[in-house]
Design a protein around this motif. Structure first.
Motif, PDB file in Angstrom:
ATOM      1  N   GLY A  21     -94.684  43.954  -5.186  1.00 35.62           N
ATOM      2  CA  GLY A  21     -94.665  44.191  -3.752  1.00 35.62           C
ATOM      3  C   GLY A  21     -94.181  43.032  -2.927  1.00 35.62           C
ATOM      4  N   ARG A  22     -93.539  42.057  -3.552  1.00 35.95           N
ATOM      5  CA  ARG A  22     -93.025  40.879  -2.846  1.00 35.95           C
ATOM      6  C   ARG A  22     -91.510  40.984  -2.691  1.00 35.95           C
ATOM      7  NH1 ARG A  22     -96.059  36.312  -3.479  1.00 35.95           N
ATOM      8  NH2 ARG A  22     -94.830  35.511  -1.734  1.00 35.95           N
ATOM      9  N   ASN A  47     -90.583  33.080   5.785  1.00 38.21           N
ATOM     10  CA  ASN A  47     -90.486  34.544   5.818  1.00 38.21           C
ATOM     11  C   ASN A  47     -91.390  35.215   4.783  1.00 38.21           C
ATOM     12  OD1 ASN A  47     -88.648  34.579   7.912  1.00 38.21           O
ATOM     13  ND2 ASN A  47     -86.852  34.625   6.575  1.00 38.21           N
ATOM     14  N   GLY A  48     -92.124  34.408   4.007  1.00 34.65           N
ATOM     15  CA  GLY A  48     -93.049  34.958   3.032  1.00 34.65           C
ATOM     16  C   GLY A  48     -92.400  35.422   1.748  1.00 34.65           C
ATOM     17  N   ASP A  49     -91.173  34.956   1.487  1.00 28.72           N
ATOM     18  CA  ASP A  49     -90.449  35.405   0.304  1.00 28.72           C
ATOM     19  C   ASP A  49     -90.807  34.573  -0.924  1.00 28.72           C
ATOM     20  OD1 ASP A  49     -89.203  37.134   2.043  1.00 28.72           O
ATOM     21  OD2 ASP A  49     -87.311  36.034   2.120  1.00 28.72           O
ATOM     22  N   VAL A  87     -89.925  25.912  -4.320  1.00 29.58           N
ATOM     23  CA  VAL A  87     -89.189  26.927  -5.076  1.00 29.58           C
ATOM     24  C   VAL A  87     -90.120  27.537  -6.130  1.00 29.58           C
ATOM     25  CG1 VAL A  87     -87.315  27.258  -6.755  1.00 29.58           C
ATOM     26  CG2 VAL A  87     -86.920  25.913  -4.681  1.00 29.58           C
ATOM     27  N   ASP A  88     -90.087  28.851  -6.255  1.00 26.48           N
ATOM     28  CA  ASP A  88     -90.922  29.536  -7.244  1.00 26.48           C
ATOM     29  C   ASP A  88     -90.248  29.612  -8.613  1.00 26.48           C
ATOM     30  OD1 ASP A  88     -93.288  30.561  -5.594  1.00 26.48           O
ATOM     31  OD2 ASP A  88     -91.576  31.236  -4.415  1.00 26.48           O
ATOM     32  N   ALA A  89     -88.908  29.755  -8.612  1.00 26.78           N
ATOM     33  CA  ALA A  89     -88.174  29.827  -9.881  1.00 26.78           C
ATOM     34  C   ALA A  89     -86.837  29.124  -9.716  1.00 26.78           C
ATOM     35  CB  ALA A  89     -87.966  31.271 -10.306  1.00 26.78           C
ATOM     36  N   ARG A 146     -83.243  38.966  -0.052  1.00 24.98           N
ATOM     37  CA  ARG A 146     -82.648  38.213   1.043  1.00 24.98           C
ATOM     38  C   ARG A 146     -81.915  37.031   0.424  1.00 24.98           C
ATOM     39  NH1 ARG A 146     -87.899  38.196   4.232  1.00 24.98           N
ATOM     40  NH2 ARG A 146     -87.675  39.750   5.891  1.00 24.98           N
ATOM     41  N   ALA A 147     -80.721  36.728   0.924  1.00 24.71           N
ATOM     42  CA  ALA A 147     -79.961  35.585   0.414  1.00 24.71           C
ATOM     43  C   ALA A 147     -79.727  34.609   1.549  1.00 24.71           C
ATOM     44  CB  ALA A 147     -78.635  36.043  -0.176  1.00 24.71           C
TER      45      ALA A 147
END
Length: 284
Positions: A21-22, A47-49, A87-89, A146-147
């Motif tokens: 859901g992300r 933006n919560g991404d 950064v998450d990944a 989103r990019a």
């Protein structure tokens, strides 16, 4: 921070993020990270991404092999900056997976005609074909997302937006403001190749844009002013133009459409670019 090195793990991470859901945020880079890249990550996190930052030096966008060989590589520092920025990944795919036939030609190319063959495209033929092709592949691998792209590479932003529109990619393209040093010099991975004197000369790009932005003269006169500022600093001018923000076509005296001033030039053999919004409406 996860480290993803294969296309399969990249796809899996993106899909699992959506399944949870992300929203996926894609930050495409060629490494040699600096605070301009970090600002894209910060915007995505605001933006919560969930942020995937790709680091891949794409040889297909270099028409000069010497320029490719001189491009800075700082993988350890990049990983530290990515982690510290949130950064998450961090995605670092191999050249073999991205372009299996390289150095032979890849037969499939994405070309955005009319936008990719002007300005930077004049002296760097094929550059934006390489950019559009690799960004298209990034979008295919990442899926709906989103990019985030910096406005410093404004022509690239226009090309990518048009490609997304024409090919109906499920991608929202987010343009982010240019980050600058206190001198006004736009942050760029290429700045590392400049001496202290060169960095000072390079501030002429920002000063040229400022002169054009503050002027109330006709478009043709503003072009001449930008060129004059660049030459006075011994910048080898590639172009200094004022264009329509959507078509990149040069504007004429009397045009009142939304406009962007773009400059490019060489300092100590390093090609630098910059741009700024220009207001052509008459001032009272």
């Amino acid at each position: 921070m996860e480290r993803l090195r294969t296309l399969a793990s990249w796809r899996e991470f993106a899909q699992s993020t959506r399944d949870a859901g992300r929203r996926v945020a894609l930050v495409p880079t060629m490494g040699a990270l600096h605070d301009g890249h970090a600002s894209l990550v910060r915007r995505a996190r605001e933006n919560g991404d969930v942020v995937m930052l790709t680091s891949f030096v794409n040889p297909r966008q270099f028409n000069d092999t010497g320029d490719l060989s001189r491009y800075p590589h700082t993988p350890v520092l990049d990983a530290d900056l990515a982690r510290d920025s949130g950064v998450d990944a961090l995605v670092t795919p191999t050249l073999e997976e991205m372009w299996p036939d390289y150095p032979a030609d890849t037969l499939t190319t994405v070309s955005v005609r009319g936008l990719g063959d002007v300005l930077e495209g004049v002296e760097r033929p094929g550059h934006f074909d390489g950019v559009a092709s690799v960004v298209a592949k990034l979008f295919v691998l990442s899926g709906p997302c989103r990019a985030y792209f910096g406005e410093k590479d404004f022509q690239q932003l226009v090309v990518v937006r048009r490609m997304v529109r024409d090919l109906s990619f499920p991608v929202e393209v987010v343009g982010c403001p240019t980050m600058r040093e206190p001198s006004g010099l736009a942050l760029s991975s290429r700045n590392s190749r400049l001496s202290a004197t060169g960095r000072e000369r390079a501030t002429a790009l920002f000063r040229a844009l400022r002169v054009a932005r503050e002027s109330t003269a006709h478009v043709s006169e503003r072009r001449a002013l930008m060129t004059e500022v660049l030459r006075a600093a011994n910048v080898e001018v590639a172009y200094a133009d004022i264009v329509d923000v959507d078509t990149l076509r040069p504007l004429s005296d009397g045009d009142l459409r939304p406009a962007r001033a773009l400059v490019a030039g060489f300092v100590e053999g390093v090609r630098l670019i910059d741009n700024a919004v220009i207001d052509l409406e008459p001032r009272s």
